[in-house]
Design a protein around this motif. Sequence first.
Motif: not given
Length: 159
Positions: A38-43
């Motif tokens: 899980x990194x940016x959570x914005x695609x």
Amino acid sequence: MSALNFELNGRAVSTEAEPATLLIDLLRGTLGLTGTHQGCDTGQCGCCTVLLDGQSVKSCSVLAVQAAGRRVTTVEGLARPDGSLHPVQEAFVACHGLQCGFCTPGMMMTATCLLQHNPRPTQAEIEHALEGNLCRCTGYVHIVDAVKQAAVAMNGGGQ
Ligand code: FES
Ligand code: FES
């Protein structure tokens, strides 16, 4: 909560999810498969990439309920049943395609999708396929080399 049934890494899964639950949260939180990062959570970063019916998707941008009745493959599902590594995993090790490893699960799932649909990709096609996966460490050269090596191992050659 709604009942949710799908295939995960070759096994039937029966679970539950809220309508707004993201696939990444179901995988990591409910099902405990934390290999999907899980990194940016914005695609934008791609480290959460999984396969949905064989197509790479960013699991932070997919609702869990969209997996109903479908096949989901995560990085935990890449290795063979006997535990030996998938050719893409072997190639990332052999070519030093990772440093901190945070982007690596997503990179490997994107590469796997590419090689399933395009067994002998060109350098440009590999670079294009990896455009949605960000790496802060490697400079991408060794990652591209790993995909080329995996293409040879799986399909007899890249271009
Ligand atoms: S966490 Fe999904 S694209 Fe970054
Ligand atoms: S290996 Fe560190 S972000 Fe890619």
